[in-house]
Design a protein around this motif. Sequence first.
Motif, PDB file in Angstrom:
ATOM      1  N   GLU A  25       0.827  -1.214   0.000  1.00 53.92           N
ATOM      2  CA  GLU A  25       0.000   0.000   0.000  1.00 53.92           C
ATOM      3  C   GLU A  25       0.858   1.259   0.000  1.00 53.92           C
ATOM      4  N   VAL A  26       1.929   1.269   0.787  1.00 56.54           N
ATOM      5  CA  VAL A  26       2.797   2.455   0.844  1.00 56.54           C
ATOM      6  C   VAL A  26       3.296   2.793  -0.555  1.00 56.54           C
ATOM      7  N   SER A  28       2.222   1.719  -3.441  1.00 60.77           N
ATOM      8  CA  SER A  28       1.119   1.930  -4.386  1.00 60.77           C
ATOM      9  C   SER A  28       0.512   3.322  -4.270  1.00 60.77           C
ATOM     10  N   LEU A  29       0.570   3.910  -3.090  1.00 60.70           N
ATOM     11  CA  LEU A  29      -0.024   5.238  -2.877  1.00 60.70           C
ATOM     12  C   LEU A  29       0.914   6.395  -3.204  1.00 60.70           C
ATOM     13  N   ALA A  30       2.208   6.149  -3.315  1.00 65.82           N
ATOM     14  CA  ALA A  30       3.175   7.229  -3.564  1.00 65.82           C
ATOM     15  C   ALA A  30       3.010   7.766  -4.986  1.00 65.82           C
ATOM     16  N   GLU A  31       2.665   9.047  -5.074  1.00 57.28           N
ATOM     17  CA  GLU A  31       2.447   9.673  -6.379  1.00 57.28           C
ATOM     18  C   GLU A  31       2.816  11.141  -6.324  1.00 57.28           C
ATOM     19  N   ASN A  32       2.999  11.738  -7.501  1.00 55.20           N
ATOM     20  CA  ASN A  32       3.325  13.156  -7.547  1.00 55.20           C
ATOM     21  C   ASN A  32       2.042  13.994  -7.598  1.00 55.20           C
ATOM     22  N   GLY A  98       7.882  -2.762   8.360  1.00 51.45           N
ATOM     23  CA  GLY A  98       7.780  -2.805   6.906  1.00 51.45           C
ATOM     24  C   GLY A  98       7.223  -1.519   6.339  1.00 51.45           C
ATOM     25  N   ILE A  99       6.254  -0.953   7.029  1.00 59.15           N
ATOM     26  CA  ILE A  99       5.699   0.327   6.586  1.00 59.15           C
ATOM     27  C   ILE A  99       6.740   1.433   6.754  1.00 59.15           C
ATOM     28  N   HIS A 100       7.438   1.448   7.890  1.00 65.67           N
ATOM     29  CA  HIS A 100       8.507   2.432   8.093  1.00 65.67           C
ATOM     30  C   HIS A 100       9.590   2.294   7.029  1.00 65.67           C
ATOM     31  N   ALA A 101      10.002   1.067   6.736  1.00 63.39           N
ATOM     32  CA  ALA A 101      11.038   0.834   5.726  1.00 63.39           C
ATOM     33  C   ALA A 101      10.580   1.317   4.353  1.00 63.39           C
ATOM     34  N   SER A 102       9.311   1.088   4.037  1.00 58.08           N
ATOM     35  CA  SER A 102       8.766   1.527   2.748  1.00 58.08           C
ATOM     36  C   SER A 102       8.758   3.051   2.644  1.00 58.08           C
ATOM     37  N   LEU A 103       8.355   3.706   3.723  1.00 57.73           N
ATOM     38  CA  LEU A 103       8.377   5.176   3.733  1.00 57.73           C
ATOM     39  C   LEU A 103       9.811   5.701   3.640  1.00 57.73           C
ATOM     40  N   TYR A 104      10.738   5.029   4.302  1.00 61.91           N
ATOM     41  CA  TYR A 104      12.158   5.379   4.206  1.00 61.91           C
ATOM     42  C   TYR A 104      12.617   5.304   2.745  1.00 61.91           C
ATOM     43  N   CYS A 105      12.214   4.251   2.036  1.00 63.32           N
ATOM     44  CA  CYS A 105      12.591   4.096   0.626  1.00 63.32           C
ATOM     45  C   CYS A 105      12.031   5.227  -0.226  1.00 63.32           C
ATOM     46  N   ILE A 106      10.794   5.616   0.035  1.00 62.31           N
ATOM     47  CA  ILE A 106      10.203   6.725  -0.719  1.00 62.31           C
ATOM     48  C   ILE A 106      10.984   8.000  -0.473  1.00 62.31           C
ATOM     49  N   GLU A 107      11.342   8.252   0.782  1.00 62.85           N
ATOM     50  CA  GLU A 107      12.137   9.449   1.091  1.00 62.85           C
ATOM     51  C   GLU A 107      13.498   9.385   0.411  1.00 62.85           C
ATOM     52  N   LYS A 108      14.127   8.220   0.431  1.00 63.98           N
ATOM     53  CA  LYS A 108      15.454   8.047  -0.164  1.00 63.98           C
ATOM     54  C   LYS A 108      15.413   8.177  -1.688  1.00 63.98           C
ATOM     55  N   LEU A 109      14.400   7.576  -2.320  1.00 66.64           N
ATOM     56  CA  LEU A 109      14.344   7.529  -3.777  1.00 66.64           C
ATOM     57  C   LEU A 109      13.626   8.723  -4.403  1.00 66.64           C
ATOM     58  N   ILE A 110      12.682   9.315  -3.682  1.00 66.60           N
ATOM     59  CA  ILE A 110      11.917  10.440  -4.235  1.00 66.60           C
ATOM     60  C   ILE A 110      12.256  11.706  -3.441  1.00 66.60           C
ATOM     61  N   ASP A 111      11.579  11.920  -2.307  1.00 62.82           N
ATOM     62  CA  ASP A 111      11.892  13.053  -1.433  1.00 62.82           C
ATOM     63  C   ASP A 111      11.043  12.962  -0.166  1.00 62.82           C
ATOM     64  N   SER A 112      11.364  13.794   0.816  1.00 62.63           N
ATOM     65  CA  SER A 112      10.664  13.744   2.104  1.00 62.63           C
ATOM     66  C   SER A 112       9.234  14.267   1.995  1.00 62.63           C
ATOM     67  N   LYS A 113       8.975  15.189   1.078  1.00 62.19           N
ATOM     68  CA  LYS A 113       7.614  15.703   0.901  1.00 62.19           C
ATOM     69  C   LYS A 113       6.675  14.588   0.426  1.00 62.19           C
ATOM     70  N   THR A 118       2.483  10.590   1.538  1.00 65.18           N
ATOM     71  CA  THR A 118       2.048   9.191   1.492  1.00 65.18           C
ATOM     72  C   THR A 118       1.649   8.711   2.880  1.00 65.18           C
ATOM     73  N   ALA A 119       2.463   9.019   3.884  1.00 67.35           N
ATOM     74  CA  ALA A 119       2.149   8.627   5.264  1.00 67.35           C
ATOM     75  C   ALA A 119       0.844   9.279   5.716  1.00 67.35           C
ATOM     76  N   HIS A 120       0.669  10.553   5.384  1.00 64.59           N
ATOM     77  CA  HIS A 120      -0.552  11.268   5.752  1.00 64.59           C
ATOM     78  C   HIS A 120      -1.782  10.633   5.094  1.00 64.59           C
ATOM     79  N   ARG A 121      -1.642  10.278   3.832  1.00 60.34           N
ATOM     80  CA  ARG A 121      -2.753   9.657   3.105  1.00 60.34           C
ATOM     81  C   ARG A 121      -3.165   8.338   3.752  1.00 60.34           C
TER      82      ARG A 121
END
Length: 127
Positions: A25-26, A28-32, A98-113, A118-121
């Motif tokens: 889900e993490v 899948s929900l990450a989008e610009n 697993g959710i924390h790790a997924s959010l970490y990957c999004i921050e690492k690969l995309i950005d903190s915003k 994604t976490a807020h959603r």
Amino acid sequence: MTLKRTVGILLFNEVEVLDFAGPFEVFSLAENAANNKYFDVITIAENQAPISARNGLQVIPDYNLASYPDIDVISHTRFVDASDDTCNIVTSAGISAGIHASLYCIEKLIDSKTMSATAHRMEFDIN
């Protein structure tokens, strides 16, 4: 145009449903801002045959493994980033990890915003 990455989630017999569904889900929900997805999410298992998750849920993985690399288990750590110049591998221990790790990957690969959005959603507290 958004660079789309593929994320593979490992499945195995008796996997906890939220161990793979949470990270699925993490990513899948990450989008610009234009609602373009950043990730294609796939599932991987030793064989491309049904997996029996805990409590009987059957899941069919998208792909199978060509080889199982040797791993070292690191205790008392929520997630480990074992990425190097040849591959990106992040592993985690448990459902919320697993959710924390997924959010970490999004921050690492995309950005903190994007990670925060994604976490807020998901109504997931990152603090």
